[in-house]
Each structure stands twice: as C-alpha cells, then as structure tokens.
Motif scaffolding. Structure first.
Motif, PDB file in Angstrom:
ATOM      1  N   TYR A 141       0.853  -1.184   0.000  1.00 19.96           N
ATOM      2  CA  TYR A 141       0.000   0.000   0.000  1.00 19.96           C
ATOM      3  C   TYR A 141       0.889   1.232   0.000  1.00 19.96           C
ATOM      4  O   TYR A 141       2.102   1.153   0.237  1.00 19.96           O
ATOM      5  CB  TYR A 141      -0.914   0.012   1.228  1.00 19.96           C
ATOM      6  CG  TYR A 141      -0.189   0.188   2.548  1.00 19.96           C
ATOM      7  CD1 TYR A 141      -0.096   1.436   3.159  1.00 19.96           C
ATOM      8  CD2 TYR A 141       0.449  -0.877   3.167  1.00 19.96           C
ATOM      9  CE1 TYR A 141       0.589   1.612   4.340  1.00 19.96           C
ATOM     10  CE2 TYR A 141       1.137  -0.716   4.353  1.00 19.96           C
ATOM     11  CZ  TYR A 141       1.203   0.522   4.946  1.00 19.96           C
ATOM     12  OH  TYR A 141       1.906   0.689   6.116  1.00 19.96           O
ATOM     13  N   PRO A 143       1.702   4.511   1.929  1.00 17.11           N
ATOM     14  CA  PRO A 143       1.457   5.213   3.196  1.00 17.11           C
ATOM     15  C   PRO A 143       0.980   6.638   2.945  1.00 17.11           C
ATOM     16  O   PRO A 143       1.413   7.300   1.999  1.00 17.11           O
ATOM     17  CB  PRO A 143       2.835   5.208   3.871  1.00 17.11           C
ATOM     18  CG  PRO A 143       3.581   4.092   3.210  1.00 17.11           C
ATOM     19  CD  PRO A 143       3.090   4.050   1.797  1.00 17.11           C
ATOM     20  N   THR A 146      -3.801   9.076   5.995  1.00 16.62           N
ATOM     21  CA  THR A 146      -4.957   8.280   6.437  1.00 16.62           C
ATOM     22  C   THR A 146      -4.712   6.776   6.310  1.00 16.62           C
ATOM     23  O   THR A 146      -5.652   5.995   6.448  1.00 16.62           O
ATOM     24  CB  THR A 146      -6.204   8.650   5.621  1.00 16.62           C
ATOM     25  OG1 THR A 146      -5.940   8.422   4.223  1.00 16.62           O
ATOM     26  CG2 THR A 146      -6.581  10.102   5.836  1.00 16.62           C
ATOM     27  N   ASN A 147      -3.466   6.368   6.079  1.00 18.21           N
ATOM     28  CA  ASN A 147      -3.195   4.939   5.862  1.00 18.21           C
ATOM     29  C   ASN A 147      -1.754   4.618   6.240  1.00 18.21           C
ATOM     30  O   ASN A 147      -0.827   4.947   5.517  1.00 18.21           O
ATOM     31  CB  ASN A 147      -3.452   4.586   4.393  1.00 18.21           C
ATOM     32  CG  ASN A 147      -3.394   3.088   4.145  1.00 18.21           C
ATOM     33  OD1 ASN A 147      -3.501   2.296   5.081  1.00 18.21           O
ATOM     34  ND2 ASN A 147      -3.227   2.700   2.898  1.00 18.21           N
ATOM     35  N   LEU A 148      -1.580   4.003   7.407  1.00 19.64           N
ATOM     36  CA  LEU A 148      -0.253   3.566   7.824  1.00 19.64           C
ATOM     37  C   LEU A 148      -0.402   2.334   8.721  1.00 19.64           C
ATOM     38  O   LEU A 148      -0.749   2.445   9.896  1.00 19.64           O
ATOM     39  CB  LEU A 148       0.489   4.682   8.566  1.00 19.64           C
ATOM     40  CG  LEU A 148       1.937   4.359   8.962  1.00 19.64           C
ATOM     41  CD1 LEU A 148       2.787   4.075   7.724  1.00 19.64           C
ATOM     42  CD2 LEU A 148       2.552   5.486   9.774  1.00 19.64           C
ATOM     43  N   LEU A 149      -0.170   1.163   8.151  1.00 15.09           N
ATOM     44  CA  LEU A 149      -0.318  -0.093   8.882  1.00 15.09           C
ATOM     45  C   LEU A 149       0.847  -0.264   9.836  1.00 15.09           C
ATOM     46  O   LEU A 149       2.005  -0.115   9.456  1.00 15.09           O
ATOM     47  CB  LEU A 149      -0.399  -1.269   7.910  1.00 15.09           C
ATOM     48  CG  LEU A 149      -1.521  -1.204   6.878  1.00 15.09           C
ATOM     49  CD1 LEU A 149      -1.552  -2.487   6.035  1.00 15.09           C
ATOM     50  CD2 LEU A 149      -2.871  -0.981   7.536  1.00 15.09           C
ATOM     51  N   ASN A 150       0.525  -0.608  11.095  1.00 15.35           N
ATOM     52  CA  ASN A 150       1.553  -0.595  12.125  1.00 15.35           C
ATOM     53  C   ASN A 150       1.564  -1.900  12.907  1.00 15.35           C
ATOM     54  O   ASN A 150       2.171  -2.879  12.497  1.00 15.35           O
ATOM     55  CB  ASN A 150       1.333   0.615  13.037  1.00 15.35           C
ATOM     56  CG  ASN A 150       2.494   0.885  13.943  1.00 15.35           C
ATOM     57  OD1 ASN A 150       2.652   0.221  14.955  1.00 15.35           O
ATOM     58  ND2 ASN A 150       3.327   1.863  13.595  1.00 15.35           N
ATOM     59  N   ASP A 165      -4.133   0.359  11.875  1.00 11.60           N
ATOM     60  CA  ASP A 165      -3.850   1.476  10.977  1.00 11.60           C
ATOM     61  C   ASP A 165      -3.811   2.741  11.837  1.00 11.60           C
ATOM     62  O   ASP A 165      -4.851   3.288  12.203  1.00 11.60           O
ATOM     63  CB  ASP A 165      -4.931   1.575   9.902  1.00 11.60           C
ATOM     64  CG  ASP A 165      -4.653   2.655   8.870  1.00 11.60           C
ATOM     65  OD1 ASP A 165      -3.821   3.543   9.147  1.00 11.60           O
ATOM     66  OD2 ASP A 165      -5.279   2.625   7.801  1.00 11.60           O
ATOM     67  N   ASN A 167      -2.736   5.789  11.206  1.00  8.15           N
ATOM     68  CA  ASN A 167      -3.181   7.033  10.576  1.00  8.15           C
ATOM     69  C   ASN A 167      -4.665   6.998  10.233  1.00  8.15           C
ATOM     70  O   ASN A 167      -5.333   8.030  10.236  1.00  8.15           O
ATOM     71  CB  ASN A 167      -2.365   7.326   9.312  1.00  8.15           C
ATOM     72  CG  ASN A 167      -0.967   7.826   9.627  1.00  8.15           C
ATOM     73  OD1 ASN A 167      -0.596   7.919  10.793  1.00  8.15           O
ATOM     74  ND2 ASN A 167      -0.181   8.139   8.600  1.00  8.15           N
ATOM     75  N   GLY A 168      -5.175   5.823   9.943  1.00  2.41           N
ATOM     76  CA  GLY A 168      -6.591   5.683   9.633  1.00  2.41           C
ATOM     77  C   GLY A 168      -7.450   5.426  10.847  1.00  2.41           C
ATOM     78  O   GLY A 168      -8.670   5.269  10.723  1.00  2.41           O
ATOM     79  N   ASN A 181      -9.778  -8.079   3.298  1.00  2.00           N
ATOM     80  CA  ASN A 181      -9.651  -7.080   4.360  1.00  2.00           C
ATOM     81  C   ASN A 181     -11.019  -6.585   4.813  1.00  2.00           C
ATOM     82  O   ASN A 181     -11.907  -6.322   4.006  1.00  2.00           O
ATOM     83  CB  ASN A 181      -8.767  -5.912   3.916  1.00  2.00           C
ATOM     84  CG  ASN A 181      -9.335  -5.150   2.739  1.00  2.00           C
ATOM     85  OD1 ASN A 181      -9.704  -5.749   1.731  1.00  2.00           O
ATOM     86  ND2 ASN A 181      -9.403  -3.844   2.851  1.00  2.00           N
TER      87      ASN A 181
END
Length: 378
Positions: A141, A143, A146-150, A165, A167-168, A181
């Motif tokens: 994805y 980053p 609004t989108n940052l998988l952690n 996520d 940021n989301g 998902n």
C-alpha cells in the motif's frame, strides 16, 4: 494409571525442554525492551532484574519490538533505526542478523506453527521463514495521512491477522494470506487514536488502548469489533501514556507499558487493581513480552517417552487422527489451556477423534501414560 495433572505435565515438559535447549529461566518472566538500556528480564512482579544484552539508542540503533521462540531458544529483536531484525539466544548471546529492511520496520509477529515471521513495515506486510529467507509479500500500500499499517497480531485458529492502521484510526482484519480485508473497529470521537491492542482468541476478545490529546481508554470488544466494554480510563499526558499491552490470561492480568513516565503497570483483566511493576528512570521502554514456562510445550509433538506419537491434521476443524500408538487401545483426555477436561475416550493406531463439538482454541491431548500433544481446533 492415574492421569497427570496439567501442572505436573507442564513442570515435567518444562524440565525436559530446559535441559535440551539450555534455557536458564526457571519461572514465568517478562522480557523488556528498553532502548536506553537493552533487553532484560524480570519476574512477573517486576523483581529480579537480569540484563541480557545492552546497547545505546542512536540514529542507527533503536530496539522497538521483541518476540520469543522458546522452543528454539531464540528471541527476535526489531531495530527500528537500524532497519534490521536480530535473533539472540534467550540469554542474550549469539547475536545473528535475520533480516535487513529497506525502510523502517514497525512490528513483527511469529507464527511458530508454520515457522513464519510476519513483518509490518512502511508500505508492506510480508512473511519470511524464521531465518529471514523466502520473503512472501502479502499486502502492499501507499502510506499516507490516512493509511499507515503498524501493529500486527495473529489469530492462527481462525486464519486471521489483525493490523492497526495508526493514521486511519482503525483495526483491519485480513486472512493470513493478505486477502479479504475487513474494517473491524474505527476509533471515532473522543479517544480516537489507537496505540496498541492484544487478542484473546479463546475468549473472543480484543483488548484496546486508545487516546486523544488528553483522555485515554482501555477497553474490550469481541473479535469482530462489537460489544465495547470500557475497563479503565486515565488522563493521557507527560507522565502516563500507554503504548503497549500484553495479556497474562492464566493469572487474570494485563500489562501496560507507558513511554511517558517510563513505567509498566499491571491491571486485572477487568481494569481494576492497578499495580506498578517496573520503572525505567530516564530511559525509553518500547515493548514487553511475557514468557510462560508452559510455553515450552511443543507446538507439534511433545513426548515424555520413546513412543513417537503424532496428531494430524493440525490445525483441524472436524477430527484429529493419531499415529504412533503401540499395542492396545489407549485412554485419552482432552484439556483446554485452562486445564478443564472437555473430552475423554479410548483410541487405537490411526483412529480418529471427533472434535467438532468443542470450541475453537488450543488443546492438549493427554494419554494415561503421560504423553501430551498440543493441537488446534479451528
């Protein structure tokens, strides 16, 4: 012959495993990652501190996450600034580089049943073998704000991984292969920023930590993100901000690590009985993981004599089949991880045991001669 109690089996298998793997721990422990000091252990009450490996944080070194592979006598330490994953023996010796990242890593999770490491980095989630080879990309994805998988947690019983996520402001569930998902929980209104979460798959719960600029919550939902129950609230600030949560279901405890205030608190699972367990004065605590002596039970076959007994398929949803049984019928009992007997019977070589009526979870198949095999009902 009288069946061994679960505690007796745990103690016996633990003793054998400690001798085989030269693991020195004799009791349940907390492994701490403290970027200002290194990796060390304490007892579950915070006493008997033992430094395993030391280092100084810098632009090229910042330990961020730790996971344990007790069966193979290994701990994995994620270095966020150094962009690498290192493996040590559980006593802190034999430093080995396992994986070098092109970008900053955020989290790892171990799948010891299938021998995999799940890696979450800036822009990708992928797996490798435990030695860092055979990379398999699962999710890619871009980053954004609004989108940052952690953070990542695995539910091997139901074939799911849960990813936070940050940021989301959400938790997303995927199949273990990265497909399908589903948004499980959105942190909207009030305490809307997730900081960490932990799974209690057996009891169908997610434990969440979230916050806004001042207020913060510790709460649970079910694994689908429903039925929110607030366990505790606190004022988030310079002296307290929980960033990590670990569960000790057996002892009815959860441990919460605060990067502001540099401390580790323990609560009962219902959010009461707050107790200070560890202080990290002037340091940078990043992560903890709990070592349970019963975790030395084999994830495949555990044997207490020379009989080679195996269970397959494992995991299974309908039945398990047993091989390696010698002679006449053998009496067996099946226990869950809380030591409760859920099924009994007798079995011969290559017979099947129907497990459709028991709930999904981890179980121990125990024979009257003391043999114990761990399996998963999914």
């Amino acid at each position: 012959m009288k069946l061994l109690t679960m505690k007796q089996i745990y103690l016996l298998i633990t003793t054998l495993s400690l001798i085989t793997n030269a693991v020195t721990a004799q009791s349940d422990l907390i492994y701490h990652v403290d970027s200002g000091e290194g990796v060390f252990t304490t007892n579950l009450d915070g006493t008997s501190k033992n430094l395993l490996t030391s280092y100084s944080p810098s632009a090229t070194s910042l330990a961020h996450d730790i996971e344990l592979d007790v069966e193979n006598n290994h701990m994995f330490v994620l270095d966020q600034n150094g962009k690498n994953l290192r493996q040590y023996d559980l006593n802190g010796t034999n430093n080995t580089l396992i994986y070098s990242y092109a970008t900053n890593p955020s989290d790892i999770e171990l799948d010891l049943i299938n021998g995999k490491i799940y890696h979450a980095i800036n822009g990708e989630v992928f797996t490798t073998d435990l030695d860092g080879t055979n990379k398999n990309s699962l999710i890619t994805y871009t980053p954004s704000a609004t989108n940052l998988l952690n953070g990542i947690e695995l539910d091997l019983i139901n074939n799911h991984m849960y990813i936070m996520d940050i940021n989301g402001d959400s938790i997303i569930r995927y199949d273990l292969n990265g497909n399908n998902n589903t948004a499980i929980y959105n942190y909207t209104g009030g305490t809307q920023y997730p900081t960490d979460f932990a799974l209690d798959v057996e009891n169908n719960k997610i434990y969440h930590i979230s916050r806004d600029n001042t207020a913060a919550e510790i709460f649970t939902t079910d694994l689908s993100g429903n039925s929110k129950t607030v366990l505790s609230t606190y004022t988030a600030g310079s002296s307290l901000l929980y960033i990590d949560i670990e569960l000790d279901i057996d002892n009815n405890h959860m441990y919460l690590l605060s990067t502001n205030g540099d401390l580790l608190d323990r609560y009962s699972l219902n959010g009461t009985n707050k107790t200070l367990i560890q202080s990290y004065p002037g340091s940078f605590p990043k992560d903890i993981v709990i070592y349970k002596t019963d975790s030395t039970l084999s994830l495949n076959d555990t044997e207490l004599n020379d009989t080679e007994i195996a269970v397959y398929p494992n995991p299974s949803s309908k039945f398990i089949q047993i091989s390696g049984i010698k002679g006449d019928e053998k009496a067996f009992s099946i226990y869950n991880t809380h030591g409760i007997k859920v099924k009994t019977g007798t079995i011969q070589e290559n017979n099947k045991i129907n497990i459709q009526t028991i709930s999904n979870g981890i179980y121990f198949l125990i024979f009257e001669n003391g043999n114990s095999i761990k399996f998963i009902k999914k």
